[in-house]
Scaffold this motif. Structure first.
Motif, mmCIF file in Angstrom:
data_model
loop_
_atom_site.group_PDB
_atom_site.id
_atom_site.type_symbol
_atom_site.label_atom_id
_atom_site.label_comp_id
_atom_site.label_asym_id
_atom_site.label_seq_id
_atom_site.Cartn_x
_atom_site.Cartn_y
_atom_site.Cartn_z
ATOM 1 N N ASP A 147 0.840 -1.195 0.000
ATOM 2 C CA ASP A 147 0.000 0.000 0.000
ATOM 3 C C ASP A 147 0.880 1.252 0.000
ATOM 4 N N HIS A 148 0.568 2.210 -0.879
ATOM 5 C CA HIS A 148 1.334 3.459 -0.933
ATOM 6 C C HIS A 148 0.508 4.642 -0.464
ATOM 7 N N GLY A 149 -0.499 4.360 0.358
ATOM 8 C CA GLY A 149 -1.378 5.425 0.839
ATOM 9 C C GLY A 149 -0.643 6.468 1.666
ATOM 10 N N ASP A 150 0.546 6.103 2.194
ATOM 11 C CA ASP A 150 1.278 7.043 3.049
ATOM 12 C C ASP A 150 2.221 7.963 2.258
ATOM 13 N N LEU A 151 2.319 7.773 0.950
ATOM 14 C CA LEU A 151 3.207 8.646 0.168
ATOM 15 C C LEU A 151 2.617 10.046 0.081
ATOM 16 N N ASP A 152 3.483 11.084 0.295
ATOM 17 C CA ASP A 152 2.943 12.445 0.182
ATOM 18 C C ASP A 152 2.773 12.804 -1.301
ATOM 19 N N GLU A 153 2.013 13.864 -1.513
ATOM 20 C CA GLU A 153 1.639 14.257 -2.877
ATOM 21 C C GLU A 153 2.859 14.547 -3.752
ATOM 22 N N GLU A 154 3.861 15.143 -3.108
ATOM 23 C CA GLU A 154 5.075 15.522 -3.840
ATOM 24 C C GLU A 154 5.794 14.270 -4.392
ATOM 25 N N THR A 155 5.869 13.239 -3.555
ATOM 26 C CA THR A 155 6.535 11.997 -3.982
ATOM 27 C C THR A 155 5.755 11.325 -5.100
ATOM 28 N N VAL A 156 4.419 11.299 -4.947
ATOM 29 C CA VAL A 156 3.584 10.695 -5.992
ATOM 30 C C VAL A 156 3.808 11.429 -7.309
ATOM 31 N N GLU A 157 3.844 12.756 -7.241
ATOM 32 C CA GLU A 157 4.051 13.581 -8.434
ATOM 33 C C GLU A 157 5.415 13.263 -9.071
ATOM 34 N N ALA A 158 6.447 13.185 -8.229
ATOM 35 C CA ALA A 158 7.792 12.905 -8.741
ATOM 36 C C ALA A 158 7.844 11.522 -9.402
ATOM 37 N N LEU A 159 7.210 10.544 -8.755
ATOM 38 C CA LEU A 159 7.186 9.189 -9.312
ATOM 39 C C LEU A 159 6.450 9.161 -10.649
ATOM 40 N N ALA A 160 5.310 9.858 -10.699
ATOM 41 C CA ALA A 160 4.517 9.880 -11.927
ATOM 42 C C ALA A 160 5.319 10.509 -13.062
ATOM 43 N N ARG A 161 6.016 11.614 -12.775
ATOM 44 C CA ARG A 161 6.786 12.285 -13.845
ATOM 45 C C ARG A 161 7.954 11.403 -14.279
ATOM 46 N N TYR A 162 8.532 10.691 -13.337
ATOM 47 C CA TYR A 162 9.628 9.779 -13.662
ATOM 48 C C TYR A 162 9.142 8.641 -14.563
ATOM 49 N N LEU A 163 7.990 8.074 -14.184
ATOM 50 C CA LEU A 163 7.462 6.929 -14.952
ATOM 51 C C LEU A 163 6.979 7.325 -16.342
ATOM 52 N N GLU A 164 6.541 8.594 -16.481
ATOM 53 C CA GLU A 164 6.052 9.063 -17.790
ATOM 54 C C GLU A 164 7.199 9.492 -18.708
ATOM 55 N N ALA A 165 8.418 9.638 -18.125
ATOM 56 C CA ALA A 165 9.546 10.163 -18.913
ATOM 57 C C ALA A 165 9.947 9.159 -19.977
ATOM 58 N N ARG A 166 10.298 9.678 -21.188
ATOM 59 C CA ARG A 166 10.709 8.792 -22.282
ATOM 60 C C ARG A 166 12.179 9.022 -22.620
#
Ligand code: CUA
Length: 315
Positions: free
Chosen positions: A296-315
């Motif tokens: 479960d990643h419910g404890d991740l703060d918004e900033e970390t989620v955002e950073a992870l999302a941008r990392y995963l979307e990077a080509r």
């Protein structure tokens, strides 16, 4: 009754999961069998109903008709035996056409996991590469799919391309697919394998030959470890890298994420891939697909989620 079937059939003969809208050789054979059986059943049912009505209401006085012995012999033994033998020959011939015999086509290895699919392709450099939940095939070329399981019994099924084949732990099963129509389709686990069985789908993309070559070229040795923001890379190392990889030449206990940016779905066909959906998935995947094996990643703060999302979307 037949009229009642028509609306039902209209809903079944179309769409990315319809076995009655075949886009491959094996699926066409299966669709033919389905139609032959369905129409044959209706014809036989009509004949039997007519005979039944005749038996009840028909005139039976007088002589001259066939004897009861002849009726039982032909109607009860000869005709059913003939129909069954014809169906057996037809069924065996059709089944035979789906077996991986003769030729030595490209082989893709598929491994079923609770609840996602790993695909292993031969790369352009002779090494293999991995993708998750997306099967890419060239049109018009036979491909042998080798199906295995990492945990429980699953079943690999792309209804528009061919029959089902079980993924059984400790065994290796094979099916040959030969797509004859380009397009996006869908595959689905067809054997109940736990709470998220329904969310064990995969995307299928059938390409023209040159586009398929481009896909293989692109994925061979693709390494996105260094793509995207540094904060995202660090968060990935901390929270995700134990199970997931950002290079296509490393498999993992979790889905390979090197080509996530290009994938049309998230969570094995659970969500349509949008920027918003990816952020939701990272933080709330246990609510969206309860019981999946990612912590479960419910404890991740918004900033970390955002950073992870941008990392995963990077080509
Ligand atoms: Cu895997 Cu159902």
């Amino acid at each position: 009754m037949v009229a009642g079937l028509i609306p039902f059939l209209a809903g079944c003969t179309d769409g990315p999961l319809s076995a009655l809208a075949p886009a491959g050789e094996a699926a066409s054979e299966i669709a033919w069998i389905t139609w032959v059986m369905m129409i044959g059943t209706l014809v036989l049912m009509a004949i039997m109903s007519a005979l039944g009505l005749y038996a009840v209401y028909g005139r039976t006085r007088g002589r001259g008709g066939p004897s009861s012995r002849a009726i039982i012999g032909w109607g009860g033994v000869m005709i059913p035996a003939l129909v069954l033998v014809l169906l057996l020959v037809y069924g065996v011939r059709t089944g035979d056409s789906m077996l991986p015999v003769g030729e030595e086509p490209m082989e893709i290895r598929v491994t079923g996991h609770q609840w996602w699919w790993q695909f292993e392709y031969p790369g352009a450099d002779g090494e293999t590469f991995y993708t998750a939940n997306e099967l890419h095939l060239p049109v018009g070329r036979p491909v042998d799919i080798r199906v295995e399981s990492a945990d429980v019994i699953h079943s690999f099924w792309v209804p528009v391309l061919g029959g089902k084949v079980d993924a059984i732990p400790g065994r290796s099963n094979q099916i040959r697919l030969r797509p004859d129509r380009v397009g996006p389709y869908r595959g689905q686990c067809a054997e109940f394998c736990g709470t998220q069985h329904a969310h064990m789908g995969f995307h299928v993309e059938v390409h023209e030959e040159p586009d398929f070559e481009d896909f293989v070229e692109h994925m061979t040795g693709l390494d996105r470890t260094e793509a995207g923001p540094e904060s995202g890379r660090q968060a990935f190392e901390t929270h995700c890298a134990t199970c997931h990889s950002r290079t296509t030449y490393v498999d993992g206990t979790g889905p390979n994420l090197a080509s996530l940016a290009e994938r049309p779905y998230l969570g094995a066909g659970t969500l349509q891939h949008t920027e918003q959906a990816l952020r939701l998935w990272i933080g709330r995947h246990q609510q969206i697909k309860p019981g999946n094996h990612m912590p479960d990643h419910g404890d991740l703060d918004e900033e970390t989620v955002e950073a992870l999302a941008r990392y995963l979307e990077a080509r």
